[in-house]
Write a protein that holds these residues in place. Structure first.
Motif, PDB file in Angstrom:
ATOM      1  N   ILE A  66       0.844  -1.189   0.000  1.00  0.00           N
ATOM      2  CA  ILE A  66       0.000   0.000   0.000  1.00  0.00           C
ATOM      3  C   ILE A  66       0.882   1.242   0.000  1.00  0.00           C
ATOM      4  N   SER A  67       0.604   2.146  -0.923  1.00  0.00           N
ATOM      5  CA  SER A  67       1.398   3.365  -1.058  1.00  0.00           C
ATOM      6  C   SER A  67       0.909   4.419  -0.069  1.00  0.00           C
ATOM      7  N   VAL A 210      -6.402   2.666   4.630  1.00  0.00           N
ATOM      8  CA  VAL A 210      -5.831   3.125   3.356  1.00  0.00           C
ATOM      9  C   VAL A 210      -6.127   4.603   3.194  1.00  0.00           C
ATOM     10  N   THR A 213      -7.569   8.827  -0.904  1.00  0.00           N
ATOM     11  CA  THR A 213      -7.323   9.289  -2.274  1.00  0.00           C
ATOM     12  C   THR A 213      -7.674   8.241  -3.314  1.00  0.00           C
ATOM     13  N   GLY A 214      -7.625   6.970  -2.957  1.00  0.00           N
ATOM     14  CA  GLY A 214      -7.928   5.915  -3.918  1.00  0.00           C
ATOM     15  C   GLY A 214      -9.399   5.553  -3.984  1.00  0.00           C
ATOM     16  N   GLN A 220     -15.092   9.448  -0.850  1.00  0.00           N
ATOM     17  CA  GLN A 220     -14.127  10.347  -0.213  1.00  0.00           C
ATOM     18  C   GLN A 220     -14.849  11.332   0.719  1.00  0.00           C
TER      19      GLN A 220
END
Length: 287
Positions: A66-67, A210, A213-214, A220
């Motif tokens: 996960i970024s 997480v 943004t994804g 969101q």
């Protein structure tokens, strides 16, 4: 003799009333529930297993994939994750609170409390306070596990303690939702299911595990106005676990720009609303 007996008033103890009486009664009920917990240690043990599993699984399964802030460094994800795991742990205690109250209702214990000269709201307040103590113990153990897997804080001890207090305030607020659910169903099993079914979307449509943004745009907005997200973001700020390069808010939501204040407002609002509803439900259920 019968006339004398008839004219003599029964010596029935009455509550003195007021805040002092309510506090005393609440502490007595809280003590009763804490003693009960010590006699059933598996309640505490099983309550610890699930959050520890979440820590281990999320850390080592998702840690390198996960970024976070443009990096897949596992250490960054650990620091991003832990506030979310802590918040999930304190809110999932809601199901236990509801099940405990439903069990007391099912066994007729609430009727016994009702026959005593005690403040009406003390039964529920004492129960939620006892659950708060158990949640605090769970959070302490979980923090130790988090440190073992590599989680670190980057603020002074005072701010770190405030971060945990913010989490416990949310947990206490949610325990009142559990109390209302426990009073509204017929069995402890139904209270457990009813206490968890709404928590999963609440915790997962958030910034806990997480970055938002994804997510799709509409999610969101939901995530950033979620009281759970505000507490997670506030705890990250107090722990010093904010990620460099990540904006506080994607949608410009006020709770994400001021997460600590927003978290306190959300928690206090939930306590006021759901305590009122739970005490009202208790009074009607006990009549």
């Amino acid at each position: 003799m019968s006339a004398i007996a008839k004219d003599t008033p029964a010596l029935v103890p009455r509550p003195s009333g007021g805040v002092t009486q309510s506090v005393k009664d609440s502490l007595v009920v809280a003590k009763r529930n804490l003693i009960r917990m010590t006699r059933i240690p598996e309640m505490v043990i099983f309550g610890l297993i699930q959050p520890i599993m979440f820590v281990v699984l999320f850390t080592y399964v998702f840690g390198g994939s996960i970024s976070i802030g443009g990096s897949t460094d596992p250490q960054l994800y650990k620091e991003f994750l832990m506030a979310g795991i802590f918040a999930q742990t304190v809110t999932f205690a809601t199901a236990g609170a509801g099940a405990g109250i439903a069990d007391d209702m099912h066994k007729g214990l609430i009727d016994r409390f009702r026959s005593l000269p005690m403040a009406r709201g003390a039964v529920l307040t004492g129960r939620t306070l006892a659950d708060l103590v158990q949640t605090t113990l769970t959070l302490v153990v979980l923090a130790g596990v988090a440190l073992l897997v590599g989680w670190r804080t980057h603020e002074n001890l005072g701010k770190v303690i405030c971060g945990f207090l913010l989490l416990l305030l949310l947990g206490y607020a949610f325990s009142w939702i559990g109390a209302l659910i426990g009073l509204s169903v017929r069995t402890p099993e139904a209270a457990t299911s009813g206490g968890l079914i709404w928590l999963f979307p609440l915790t997962f449509i958030s910034n806990a595990f997480v970055p938002v943004t994804g997510m799709p745009t509409f999610l969101q907005h939901v995530a950033e106005w979620n009281p759970f997200s505000a507490t997670v973001a506030g705890a990250r700020d107090l722990f010093g676990n904010t990620m460099p390069g990540m904006p506080k808010s994607v949608t410009g939501a006020w709770p994400m720009e001021h997460p600590i204040i927003a978290s306190i407002i959300w928690s206090v609002l939930i306590i006021v609303v759901f305590r009122t509803l739970a005490v009202r439900k208790y009074r009607s259920a006990a009549t």
